[in-house]
Design an enzyme around this catalytic site. Structure first.
Site, PDB file in Angstrom:
ATOM      1  N   TYR A 206     -20.520   6.367 -13.342  1.00 50.72           N
ATOM      2  CA  TYR A 206     -21.798   5.212 -13.519  1.00 50.72           C
ATOM      3  C   TYR A 206     -21.612   3.760 -13.095  1.00 50.72           C
ATOM      4  O   TYR A 206     -23.473   3.857 -12.244  1.00 50.72           O
ATOM      5  CB  TYR A 206     -22.099   5.828 -14.552  1.00 50.72           C
ATOM      6  CG  TYR A 206     -24.390   5.507 -15.266  1.00 50.72           C
ATOM      7  CD1 TYR A 206     -24.385   5.611 -14.875  1.00 50.72           C
ATOM      8  CD2 TYR A 206     -23.400   4.025 -16.225  1.00 50.72           C
ATOM      9  CE1 TYR A 206     -26.502   4.996 -15.370  1.00 50.72           C
ATOM     10  CE2 TYR A 206     -24.798   3.786 -16.734  1.00 50.72           C
ATOM     11  CZ  TYR A 206     -26.172   4.392 -15.714  1.00 50.72           C
ATOM     12  OH  TYR A 206     -27.303   4.004 -16.210  1.00 50.72           O
ATOM     13  N   LYS A 210     -24.356   1.800 -10.575  1.00 47.88           N
ATOM     14  CA  LYS A 210     -25.233   0.577 -10.821  1.00 47.88           C
ATOM     15  C   LYS A 210     -24.853  -0.600 -10.084  1.00 47.88           C
ATOM     16  O   LYS A 210     -26.238  -1.735  -9.959  1.00 47.88           O
ATOM     17  CB  LYS A 210     -25.466   0.649 -12.353  1.00 47.88           C
ATOM     18  CG  LYS A 210     -26.054   2.085 -13.050  1.00 47.88           C
ATOM     19  CD  LYS A 210     -27.666   1.765 -12.275  1.00 47.88           C
ATOM     20  CE  LYS A 210     -28.160   3.256 -12.997  1.00 47.88           C
ATOM     21  NZ  LYS A 210     -29.076   3.573 -12.589  1.00 47.88           N
ATOM     22  N   THR A 243     -33.073   7.243 -24.630  1.00 49.34           N
ATOM     23  CA  THR A 243     -33.360   8.246 -23.716  1.00 49.34           C
ATOM     24  C   THR A 243     -32.645   8.995 -23.327  1.00 49.34           C
ATOM     25  O   THR A 243     -31.323   9.666 -23.929  1.00 49.34           O
ATOM     26  CB  THR A 243     -33.535   8.069 -21.878  1.00 49.34           C
ATOM     27  OG1 THR A 243     -32.091   7.889 -22.026  1.00 49.34           O
ATOM     28  CG2 THR A 243     -34.539   6.045 -21.837  1.00 49.34           C
TER      29      THR A 243
END
Length: 324
Positions: A206, A210, A243
């Site tokens: 991850y 990014k 989220t």
């Protein structure tokens, strides 16, 4: 042994970055959007716009009288998001188009369908992403974080550059907004193992995705500047936002997250604010190459400014997606 150590280091770097962000959010208020100008029917594409921050970005841009195309891989969810926005707002236009960023074929088909509409393109918001997903491959064989978060957006952006260039004009540039993350600070880019085949860690994967998005942002902005194209690229860090991205946390981490989320995490609307600002603020007209956090220009990692790494990643990405 090395695989275990790699996983542990990725885990530590990611969560240290998270702690730093939470401490910042504890002592600093969320960025409050200024009044933004009406967009007068400008057209925007928002990937991952069906829920969370993507939905909030889409809704706010529609409220500014934009024509927003929500791009996502869940048609039912997308149509529901469109209906909800239409019921809430009396201006702007919103529609859903299917896009699976984990499929290079789907990305190409999306761009073909979009171009067939004959619409201009003023804003592209690359928001969609996954986080901490157990080891999986896309249909093209790429590690999922790298393939969906980065490579799908890399191809999408390149294929839409023609529309963005054609739409932009001096003093009225088209805009590309790329959603990065503070996790990039702990990210490492292993060019000979971008797919994590030698040693996989979802945390490291991850963070790498990014960082790759940030390298893309800086390199593309420089290319556009050299060509004199009326298009700007800025990267955005939304902070830690409550989220569905965190749904893949392990059970103990899920339990530990809940009290912190209520106290310290940003809401999706708060997390979306800097991306909305980057997409529509008049003071950012003609300005690109920024890393924006909480509404302000911020220094990204030293690695993200490495021009040789930017160029190498760009060339390798072109080869992976079949671009010349």
């Amino acid at each position: 042994m090395w695989r275990l150590l790699h996983c542990i280091l990725g885990f530590i770097r990611l969560y240290l970055d998270g702690v730093k962000v939470l401490l910042y959010q504890l002592f600093n208020k969320s960025f409050r959007l200024p009044d933004l100008p009406e967009q007068n029917g400008k057209v925007a594409i928002v990937t991952g716009g069906t829920r969370g921050m993507g939905y909030e970005i889409s809704r706010h841009l529609v409220s500014l009288d934009m024509h927003v195309i929500i791009a996502g891989n869940e048609e039912e969810e997308g149509l529901a998001a469109v209906k909800k926005i239409q019921e809430e707002l009396n201006q702007g236009k919103v529609e859903f188009m299917y896009l699976d960023l984990a499929s290079l074929t789907s990305v190409r088909q999306f761009v073909q369908r979009y171009n067939a509409k004959g619409l201009p393109l003023h804003v592209l918001v690359n928001n969609a992403g996954v986080m901490l997903v157990p080891e999986r491959r896309t249909e093209d064989g790429f590690e999922l974080h790298f393939g969906l978060n980065y490579l799908g957006h890399f191809l999408l952006t390149n294929l839409l550059l023609g529309a963005l260039r054609k739409t932009g004009k001096p003093g009225k540039c088209s805009r590309i907004v790329i959603m990065s993350s503070a996790t990039h600070y702990g990210g490492r880019l292993t060019l000979d193992d971008l797919q994590g085949r030698l040693c996989y860690s979802s945390h490291a994967a991850y963070a790498q995705s990014k960082l790759a998005l940030l390298l893309l942002s800086y390199h593309l902005q420089e290319q556009l500047l050299v060509r004199g194209d009326p298009v700007t690229v800025n990267a955005v860090d939304p902070g830690m936002v409550d989220t569905a991205l965190y749904d893949n946390l392990c059970s103990p981490a899920q339990v530990a997250k809940k009290p912190f989320a209520k106290l310290l995490f940003r809401t999706p609307a708060e997390g979306a604010s800097t991306a909305i600002y980057a997409a529509a603020a008049s003071e950012l007209e003609g300005i690109g190459g920024l890393y924006l956090y909480n509404g302000r220009k911020t220094e990204s990692s030293a690695l993200s400014y490495d021009k040789r790494l930017q160029t190498k990643l760009w060339k390798q990405s072109c080869a992976l997606v079949g671009l010349k």
